[in-house]
Design a protein around this motif. Structure first.
Motif, PDB file in Angstrom:
ATOM      1  N   LEU A 363      91.915   2.080  16.837  1.00 26.63           N
ATOM      2  CA  LEU A 363      91.688   3.268  16.013  1.00 26.63           C
ATOM      3  C   LEU A 363      90.343   3.209  15.293  1.00 26.63           C
ATOM      4  N   ALA A 364      89.888   2.013  14.964  1.00 27.59           N
ATOM      5  CA  ALA A 364      88.613   1.874  14.264  1.00 27.59           C
ATOM      6  C   ALA A 364      87.416   2.072  15.192  1.00 27.59           C
ATOM      7  N   LEU A 365      87.569   1.741  16.475  1.00 24.40           N
ATOM      8  CA  LEU A 365      86.416   1.745  17.371  1.00 24.40           C
ATOM      9  C   LEU A 365      86.370   2.915  18.351  1.00 24.40           C
ATOM     10  N   VAL A 366      87.481   3.227  19.002  1.00 28.33           N
ATOM     11  CA  VAL A 366      87.452   4.208  20.085  1.00 28.33           C
ATOM     12  C   VAL A 366      87.038   5.596  19.625  1.00 28.33           C
ATOM     13  N   PRO A 367      87.539   6.121  18.494  1.00 27.63           N
ATOM     14  CA  PRO A 367      87.110   7.470  18.088  1.00 27.63           C
ATOM     15  C   PRO A 367      85.610   7.587  17.843  1.00 27.63           C
ATOM     16  N   HIS A 368      84.973   6.492  17.455  1.00 28.20           N
ATOM     17  CA  HIS A 368      83.546   6.536  17.111  1.00 28.20           C
ATOM     18  C   HIS A 368      82.642   6.046  18.241  1.00 28.20           C
ATOM     19  N   PHE A 369      83.072   5.046  18.978  1.00 30.84           N
ATOM     20  CA  PHE A 369      82.224   4.423  19.990  1.00 30.84           C
ATOM     21  C   PHE A 369      82.795   4.491  21.402  1.00 30.84           C
ATOM     22  N   GLY A 370      83.963   5.102  21.544  1.00 30.34           N
ATOM     23  CA  GLY A 370      84.591   5.181  22.849  1.00 30.34           C
ATOM     24  C   GLY A 370      85.136   3.830  23.299  1.00 30.34           C
ATOM     25  N   PHE A 371      85.645   3.803  24.511  1.00 32.92           N
ATOM     26  CA  PHE A 371      86.173   2.543  25.042  1.00 32.92           C
ATOM     27  C   PHE A 371      85.068   1.514  25.255  1.00 32.92           C
ATOM     28  N   THR A 372      83.833   1.975  25.420  1.00 34.05           N
ATOM     29  CA  THR A 372      82.718   1.030  25.568  1.00 34.05           C
ATOM     30  C   THR A 372      82.602   0.144  24.338  1.00 34.05           C
ATOM     31  N   GLY A 373      82.694   0.744  23.171  1.00 35.94           N
ATOM     32  CA  GLY A 373      82.629  -0.030  21.929  1.00 35.94           C
ATOM     33  C   GLY A 373      83.774  -1.012  21.807  1.00 35.94           C
ATOM     34  N   LEU A 374      84.974  -0.576  22.204  1.00 37.12           N
ATOM     35  CA  LEU A 374      86.135  -1.458  22.145  1.00 37.12           C
ATOM     36  C   LEU A 374      85.946  -2.657  23.067  1.00 37.12           C
ATOM     37  N   PHE A 375      85.481  -2.412  24.286  1.00 42.14           N
ATOM     38  CA  PHE A 375      85.342  -3.509  25.245  1.00 42.14           C
ATOM     39  C   PHE A 375      84.245  -4.487  24.822  1.00 42.14           C
ATOM     40  N   ILE A 376      83.190  -3.987  24.207  1.00 45.24           N
ATOM     41  CA  ILE A 376      82.145  -4.890  23.709  1.00 45.24           C
ATOM     42  C   ILE A 376      82.703  -5.779  22.600  1.00 45.24           C
ATOM     43  N   ALA A 377      83.512  -5.203  21.714  1.00 43.02           N
ATOM     44  CA  ALA A 377      84.122  -6.005  20.650  1.00 43.02           C
ATOM     45  C   ALA A 377      85.069  -7.052  21.233  1.00 43.02           C
ATOM     46  N   LEU A 378      85.862  -6.658  22.224  1.00 39.71           N
ATOM     47  CA  LEU A 378      86.780  -7.606  22.856  1.00 39.71           C
ATOM     48  C   LEU A 378      86.010  -8.694  23.604  1.00 39.71           C
ATOM     49  N   ALA A 379      84.884  -8.330  24.215  1.00 38.90           N
ATOM     50  CA  ALA A 379      84.045  -9.325  24.884  1.00 38.90           C
ATOM     51  C   ALA A 379      83.501 -10.332  23.882  1.00 38.90           C
TER      52      ALA A 379
END
Length: 396
Positions: A363-379
């Motif tokens: 919820l913190a990342l996807v609305p603002h950065f999309g799934f790309t932002g989420l995957f970078i954080a998970l990486a």
């Protein structure tokens, strides 16, 4: 299998395989139920309120699982007996699983799920600690490879019990219980582990094999970071793939997931045997965490569906092998043999905590950065796990 390796007595091949079968039985006990049978029953009973009821029930069950895993691990330490607890948990969890066919209210679902989780962890916690009692360090890589069968068995059981025309909804519950009994009972009845000297940090067997302080924390944090990444992908993979290709079906996602679980088995077996032969127990863990990070970065920059699936398969294979091998190598670093069950219960929090973290992270990342932002954080999480484990790659 030779009786000794490097001067250390080895456990029998029969016990290792029967133990792995029992762990697969543990996965069969909860994977089909929590992913398919419980949601189906809740939907049939609660209708439009199914999501809320399932959320409350799942949360209560996760809390019960976390607490009871520590409790029964500690109880098996105190009593210095694993098998009676495993057997009692096996019987009680199977009976409670079958009882779900009779629930008719939301409160009954939640209460029964909590009771079932307690009974299930009465079996799972001592079962995990039993490997630490019986399997020497020289075979922990092999053990980790064998444990990779468990996720595939859990997924396969879900496909089997839901096969069209095989069994009615209530009968499916008892069918799962039967499969669990068939998998767990053999090691209890005919496993007959050899008596081998297991090294411990306490030095009761081998004072030279003390491990540096902080390695327990490193292993705990590394697993948590990889588990957070896997939990996020498990929950939101379908949504992401459909954002790339709206025609992506849940059946196609399930097929990809199944291929990953099957492919992870030979990879984990090979990596575990390599780690044992070369006495490099943590090297495969670091390599898998690093590969998982690369897979997530591929997913973050995927221009199309083909690259996206390739990135996910790279991540999924690496994460699956990591988790299987990590479960076995954790036994190497636990500080006290007399509290092994309790300590493994604390490690089990890395399996339950991610379900509380990933929704807020998404919820913190996807609305603002999309799934790309989420995957970078998970990486970044997976890369941090790699860094934590690199320093542990050489044996003490």
């Amino acid at each position: 299998m030779p009786a000794e390796a490097g001067g250390e007595a080895l456990q029998s091949r029969r016990f290792l395989w029967l133990y792995a079968l029992a762990v697969a039985g543990g996965a069969i006990a909860y994977v089909p139920f929590l992913t398919i049978l419980l949601p189906t029953r809740v939907t049939a009973m609660a209708g439009t309120g199914d999501i809320a009821l399932l959320a409350y029930a799942t949360f209560a069950g996760a809390v019960a699982a976390s607490v009871s895993n520590i409790t029964f691990g500690w109880a098996s330490d105190v009593t210095r007996a694993r098998v009676p607890w495993i057997a009692a948990g096996l019987v009680s969890s199977c009976l409670l699983l079958g009882a779900f066919g009779a629930v008719v209210s939301a409160s009954a679902v939640i209460l029964l799920l909590v009771a079932w989780q307690v009974a299930l962890n009465m079996m799972l916690a001592p079962l995990a600690a039993w490997a630490g009692d019986e399997v020497p360090d020289a075979q922990k890589g092999t053990l980790g490879g064998l444990l990779s069968f468990a996720p595939a068995a859990g997924a396969g059981a879900g496909v089997l019990v839901t096969a069209p025309g095989l069994a009615a909804a209530d009968t499916r519950l008892w069918l799962v219980a039967l499969l669990v009994v068939l998998c767990v009972t053999p090691v209890l009845l005919v496993g007959r582990p050899r008596t081998v000297a297991i090294s411990s940090v306490e030095g009761s067997v081998d004072h030279a094999r003390r491990r540096p302080r902080g390695e327990v924390a490193r292993m705990w944090l590394a697993r948590l970071m990889v588990q957070v990444s896997e939990a996020a992908l498990f929950a939101y993979l379908l949504f992401w793939l459909r954002s790339i290709d709206p025609g992506m079906s849940d059946a196609q996602v399930a097929q990809i997931f199944g291929l990953i679980l099957l492919g992870a088995v030979p990879l984990a077996l090979g990596a575990g045997r390599w780690a044992d032969r070369h006495d490099r127990p943590f090297t495969p863990l670091a390599l898998c965490a690093g590969t998982a990070a690369i897979g997530l970065l591929v997913m973050a920059g995927a221009p199309g569906l083909g690259t996206a699936i390739a990135g996910y398969m790279l991540f999924g294979l690496a994460a699956s092998v990591f988790l299987s091998l990590h479960s076995a190598q954790t036994l190497r670093v636990l500080p006290r043999a007399r509290s092994r069950g309790r300590d493994l219960g604390l490690f089990n929090l890395t399996n339950t905590a991610p379900s509380l973290v990933t929704p807020w992270l998404t919820l913190a990342l996807v609305p603002h950065f999309g799934f790309t932002g989420l995957f970078i954080a998970l990486a970044a999480f997976a890369a941090a796990a790699t860094i934590l484990l690199i320093g542990m790659s050489r044996p003490v």
